[in-house]
Design an enzyme around this catalytic site. Structure first.
Site, PDB file in Angstrom:
ATOM      1  N   ARG A  52      -5.171  -9.828  -5.348  1.00 12.06           N
ATOM      2  CA  ARG A  52      -4.047 -10.588  -4.804  1.00 12.06           C
ATOM      3  C   ARG A  52      -3.595 -11.704  -5.758  1.00 12.06           C
ATOM      4  NH1 ARG A  52      -3.725  -9.857   1.145  1.00 12.06           N
ATOM      5  NH2 ARG A  52      -2.887 -11.952   1.364  1.00 12.06           N
ATOM      6  N   GLU A 171       1.974  -9.253   6.805  1.00 17.14           N
ATOM      7  CA  GLU A 171       1.523 -10.630   6.595  1.00 17.14           C
ATOM      8  C   GLU A 171       2.694 -11.604   6.469  1.00 17.14           C
ATOM      9  OE1 GLU A 171      -1.475 -11.182   3.545  1.00 17.14           O
ATOM     10  OE2 GLU A 171      -1.967  -9.039   3.595  1.00 17.14           O
TER      11      GLU A 171
END
Length: 218
Positions: A52, A171
Site C-alpha cells: 500500500r 475503502e
C-alpha cells in the site's frame, strides 16, 4: 441498493492503540506510523501494508494508499474475519478479535473536514491493498460502490460471486491523518474491552460513546 443517506465509515484497531491516538489527536497513515512508531499492537498483514505504500491513487497521483488513513464502509470486515480466525500465514497478530475496536465516523462530516483543511480524500470500489482497484474523489459517484456487497455478511462460499468479496472491501481514504474529534462512536466486542477503552479515554476532551456491539464481530 441505494447509497445510504448517512454513510458511516469504520477503522479497526487494537484497543491498546487508543491511548496514543487520543494523545496525538488523530489516527496516522501507515507511512507516518512507520516514521513515528507509536506504542501499541499492529494487527495488519505486513506485506500488504508495504504494498500500500507503493500503490498510487488515480484521483490523487501524488499520493500512495499508505499515505492515507483507511476506513471500511461497514463493521465486521473481511480483515476482522482474518483476525478472528487467527491462522493467516502472513498475519503475525494471533490474539483474536476480542481486543479489536471499531472507530466509527460519518462519511460526509469527514469529507467536509478534509476539504476545510485541504486534505485529499478518496474512496475505492474494492480493496485498496490489491494491485488493481478503482478510486474516486467525488461524492456524487458513491453509487458506484456495491452497497449490497458492503452490507452483506455472506461474502464467500457456494453461490457467492467473487465480486461480493471485492465490493465489501471498498475503502474511504484520508490523506496523512484522521482527526480523533471526528470519531462518533467506539464499538467493542466485550465488557472487558469496554472497560479498557473507557480507561484509555481518561480525561480526553472528546469522549465518543463506547458500545458493546456483538453484531459487529464474528
Amino acid at each position: 441498493m441505494a447509497v445510504p443517506v448517512k454513510p458511516k465509515i469504520y477503522h479497526i484497531v487494537h484497543v491498546d492503540r487508543l491511548t496514543s491516538i487520543i494523545s496525538d489527536g488523530c489516527l496516522w497513515c501507515d507511512a507516518e506510523f512507520l516514521r513515528r512508531s507509536p506504542p501499541g499492537t499492529t494487527v495488519g498483514i505486513n506485506h500488504i501494508k508495504q504494498r500500500r505504500l507503493q500503490l498510487s491513487l488515480t484521483s490523487h497521483p501524488r499520493l500512495h494508499v499508505g499515505d492515507c488513513v483507511p476506513f471500511y464502509f461497514c463493521p465486521r470486515s473481511i480483515m476482522l474475519y482474518l483476525i478472528y480466525q487467527g491462522n493467516h500465514p502472513d498475519l503475525a497478530y494471533t490474539s483474536g478479535q476480542g481486543p479489536i475496536i471499531h472507530l466509527e465516523a460519518d462519511l460526509h462530516q469527514s469529507v467536509a473536514w478534509a476539504q476545510q483543511h485541504q486534505r485529499a480524500w478518496a474512496f475505492t470500489l474494492s480493496n485498496a491493498g490489491a494491485y488493481y482497484f478503482e478510486d474516486r474523489c467525488d461524492l456524487a459517484r458513491l453509487d458506484e460502490i456495491d452497497w449490497q456487497a458492503v452490507q452483506s455478511n455472506q461474502w464467500s462460499g457456494r453461490g457467492v460471486p467473487p465480486s461480493v468479496k471485492e465490493g465489501k472491501q471498498a475503502e474511504f481514504l484520508m490523506e496523512l491523518s484522521f482527526p480523533w474529534e471526528l470519531i462518533e462512536r467506539i464499538g467493542v466486542c466485550s465488557k472487558a474491552t469496554y472497560h479498557t477503552a473507557a480507561n484509555a479515554l481518561g480525561k480526553s476532551r472528546h469522549r465518543p460513546p463506547i458500545e458493546i456491539k456483538p453484531d459487529w464481530y464474528y
